[in-house]
Scaffold this motif. Structure first.
Motif, PDB file in Angstrom:
ATOM      1  N   UNK A   1       0.987  -1.345   0.013  1.00  0.00           N
ATOM      2  CA  UNK A   1       0.450  -0.633   0.123  1.00  0.00           C
ATOM      3  C   UNK A   1       0.893   1.502  -0.488  1.00  0.00           C
ATOM      4  N   UNK A   2       0.445   2.466  -0.794  1.00  0.00           N
ATOM      5  CA  UNK A   2       1.455   3.239  -0.377  1.00  0.00           C
ATOM      6  C   UNK A   2       0.127   4.579  -0.167  1.00  0.00           C
ATOM      7  N   UNK A   3       0.483   5.625   0.750  1.00  0.00           N
ATOM      8  CA  UNK A   3      -0.586   6.246   1.439  1.00  0.00           C
ATOM      9  C   UNK A   3      -1.190   7.324   0.902  1.00  0.00           C
ATOM     10  N   UNK A   4      -0.008   7.940  -0.761  1.00  0.00           N
ATOM     11  CA  UNK A   4      -0.622   8.231  -1.897  1.00  0.00           C
ATOM     12  C   UNK A   4      -1.682   7.990  -2.834  1.00  0.00           C
ATOM     13  N   UNK A   5      -2.176   6.329  -2.204  1.00  0.00           N
ATOM     14  CA  UNK A   5      -3.128   5.924  -3.462  1.00  0.00           C
ATOM     15  C   UNK A   5      -4.226   6.564  -3.451  1.00  0.00           C
ATOM     16  N   UNK A   6      -5.108   7.022  -3.708  1.00  0.00           N
ATOM     17  CA  UNK A   6      -6.266   7.366  -3.800  1.00  0.00           C
ATOM     18  C   UNK A   6      -7.633   6.288  -3.123  1.00  0.00           C
TER      19      UNK A   6
ATOM     20  N   UNK B   1       5.826   0.055   8.326  1.00  0.00           N
ATOM     21  CA  UNK B   1       5.398   0.948   7.455  1.00  0.00           C
ATOM     22  C   UNK B   1       6.951   1.726   7.511  1.00  0.00           C
ATOM     23  N   UNK B   2       7.323   2.516   6.401  1.00  0.00           N
ATOM     24  CA  UNK B   2       8.554   3.296   6.068  1.00  0.00           C
ATOM     25  C   UNK B   2       8.674   3.913   4.844  1.00  0.00           C
ATOM     26  N   UNK B   3       8.699   5.142   4.651  1.00  0.00           N
ATOM     27  CA  UNK B   3       9.114   6.629   3.251  1.00  0.00           C
ATOM     28  C   UNK B   3       9.439   5.642   2.083  1.00  0.00           C
ATOM     29  N   UNK B   4      11.177   4.595   2.933  1.00  0.00           N
ATOM     30  CA  UNK B   4      11.707   4.254   1.447  1.00  0.00           C
ATOM     31  C   UNK B   4      10.923   2.879   1.140  1.00  0.00           C
ATOM     32  N   UNK B   5      11.046   3.445  -0.697  1.00  0.00           N
ATOM     33  CA  UNK B   5       9.837   2.280  -1.298  1.00  0.00           C
ATOM     34  C   UNK B   5      11.866   0.839  -1.786  1.00  0.00           C
TER      35      UNK B   5
ATOM     36  N   UNK C   1       5.086   5.240   3.205  1.00  0.00           N
ATOM     37  CA  UNK C   1       4.451   6.678   3.668  1.00  0.00           C
ATOM     38  C   UNK C   1       4.938   7.861   3.132  1.00  0.00           C
ATOM     39  N   UNK C   2       4.269   9.183   3.277  1.00  0.00           N
ATOM     40  CA  UNK C   2       4.819  10.168   2.907  1.00  0.00           C
ATOM     41  C   UNK C   2       6.218   9.867   3.820  1.00  0.00           C
ATOM     42  N   UNK C   3       6.173   9.717   4.761  1.00  0.00           N
ATOM     43  CA  UNK C   3       7.609  10.917   5.861  1.00  0.00           C
ATOM     44  C   UNK C   3       7.595   9.693   6.911  1.00  0.00           C
ATOM     45  N   UNK C   4       7.735   9.874   8.446  1.00  0.00           N
ATOM     46  CA  UNK C   4       7.940   9.467   8.823  1.00  0.00           C
ATOM     47  C   UNK C   4       7.180  10.498   9.935  1.00  0.00           C
TER      48      UNK C   4
END
Length: 434
Positions: free
Chosen positions: A7-12, A274-278, A314-317
């Motif tokens: 998952x990505x927090x940027x997904x709609x 959860x991590x901001x690093x893909x 996620x976008x950031x920490x």
């Protein structure tokens, strides 16, 4: 191959997918509840006779009297001596650390005196009698014995009665050894809903308790729900959970194994990263696929990760902390540089494990804090098991003559406003005329 949701927090549709991921149907099985209701009724009405019949039926243990189901203290200590030196030392070290941590939770009575001589305060009193349920048979949970028994005894509980099923008469030596170390007072070889009923209602042989704690299967959980109110209970625990926040600099193998550590409990357990690093999420996925075939419980882990696990970018920490608060996990690992910088942002978790060296598994066994933790998002409003769960608080009120006059006028007004004339008169009688 272990498929884990990405998952990505940027997904709609992120919010919807996260909600679906967190959902677990905890609706009580009506068939189980019906069976449990019948068992509890039998125990309440027939006492020892029902307990003997149900123990013979479910565990294959047939005796003539419930007293024969009590496991003598000598047998606990024999079990302790039968362990390897390594096992015995590990239990003692864990017990000492758990005891030292929980001694910090002890509270004292307190009171204060107001200017007119009125005294107000609080009295702390340990529970008289507590029942501890411990799964038996193939399952061996000595750590749960220590985590439940030691806080109870630190709190000052007068009598701690442990119950554990012994299918076909098989009693786990590690469990008995933990009872010897943990300060348990009596042990009975009974289990299931019938054991919960015996502890709650009492029988001719087993005295009723004030509170029942400890893990169990669906039947035990249903029984605890039904007797709550007559006795206290610790909690109704859901599937085990771990949420890891990582900055992408911890070895991927470490993180994969930490996810496994909860996924191996059962197919409904939940493990989320959860991590901001893909790129780091890709590395962890690769570690999962490489390490999983080596795991003895690989089928359980794979099912858990497929159905309820996720690797989330996620976008950031800061956003990682926000998502963690939404999830309110049982176990939260913060595997980052300077993990304490994120602590003020983290509001909801059963236990927080800070730093790359702090694996959740250490908390399960020997770190010291309790491993009985709120699950299924209940960390939003509840806390780990502790000494405070085995004590009760009583308010102390001692009103002076001057205080009775001052407070009496206030109570008179409020009571009459509620239409409770006897309350008002009771207060007025104590008002001293000037």
């Amino acid at each position: 191959m272990a498929t884990t949701s990405r998952l990505s927090s940027t997904d709609p549709d992120f919010d919807v997918r996260l909600r679906d991921l967190l959902h677990v149907d905890m609706a009580e099985d009506l068939d189980i509840d019906s069976v449990v209701a019948s068992i509890l009724k039998d125990i309440r009405v027939q006492g020892d006779a029902a307990l003997l019949a149900l123990t013979a039926r479910f565990d294959g243990v047939k005796v003539d009297h419930v007293s024969e189901l009590e496991i003598p203290r000598e047998q606990w200590h024999e079990a302790l001596e039968s362990l390897t030196d390594e096992q015995r030392e590990a239990l003692h070290v864990a017990a000492q650390r758990i005891r030292e941590y929980h001694q910090k939770q002890l509270q004292d009575d307190w009171d204060f005196e107001e200017a007119d001589g009125t005294r107000l305060g609080q009295k702390i009193t340990p529970l008289d009698r507590v029942g501890l349920y411990v799964p038996g048979g193939k399952a061996a949970y000595p750590s749960s014995v220590l985590m439940n028994a030691i806080p109870a005894k630190v709190a000052g509980v007068g009598e701690l009665i442990m119950v554990t099923p012994t299918p076909s008469g098989v009693c786990n030596p590690l469990v008995l050894a933990a009872a010897a170390i943990g300060g348990v007072d009596r042990v009975y070889a009974i289990g299931g809903a019938q054991a919960v009923g015996a502890l709650a209602y009492g029988t001719e042989t087993i005295q009723s308790v004030d509170k029942i704690v400890g893990p169990g299967n669906a039947y035990v959980a249903a029984a605890k729900r039904r007797v709550f109110g007559l006795v206290g209970i610790d909690m109704i625990a859901g599937p085990s959970e771990i949420l890891i926040i990582c900055d992408g600099k911890t070895p991927a193998d470490w993180i994969a194994m930490d996810l496994f550590s909860q996924a191996e409990h059962d197919e409904l357990a939940q493990a989320i990263l959860l991590s901001p690093d893909a790129e780091f999420l890709d590395e962890v996925q690769a570690s999962i696929e490489r390490l999983l075939p080596q795991m003895p419980r690989k089928d359980i882990i794979a099912t858990s990760l497929k159905n309820r696990g996720a690797l989330i970018q996620v976008r950031d920490m800061e956003q990682a902390c926000e998502v963690a608060n939404r999830i309110a996990p049982e176990h939260l690992e913060v595997s980052t540089e300077n993990p304490r910088q994120w602590l003020p942002r983290l509001r909801h978790a059963g236990a927080i494990f800070l730093g790359r060296n702090t694996s959740e598994s250490l908390g399960d066994y020997c770190a010291g804090p309790n491993h009985v933790l709120p699950t299924s998002g209940t960390a939003r409003f509840s806390s780990p098991l502790g000494v405070y769960d085995f004590q009760k608080r009583t308010s102390l009120i001692e009103i002076s003559e001057a205080g009775a006059t001052t407070l009496g006028r206030v109570a008179d007004i409020l009571a009459r406003g509620e239409g409770l004339d006897a309350h008002a008169a009771s207060a007025r009688f104590r008002i001293k005329s000037s």
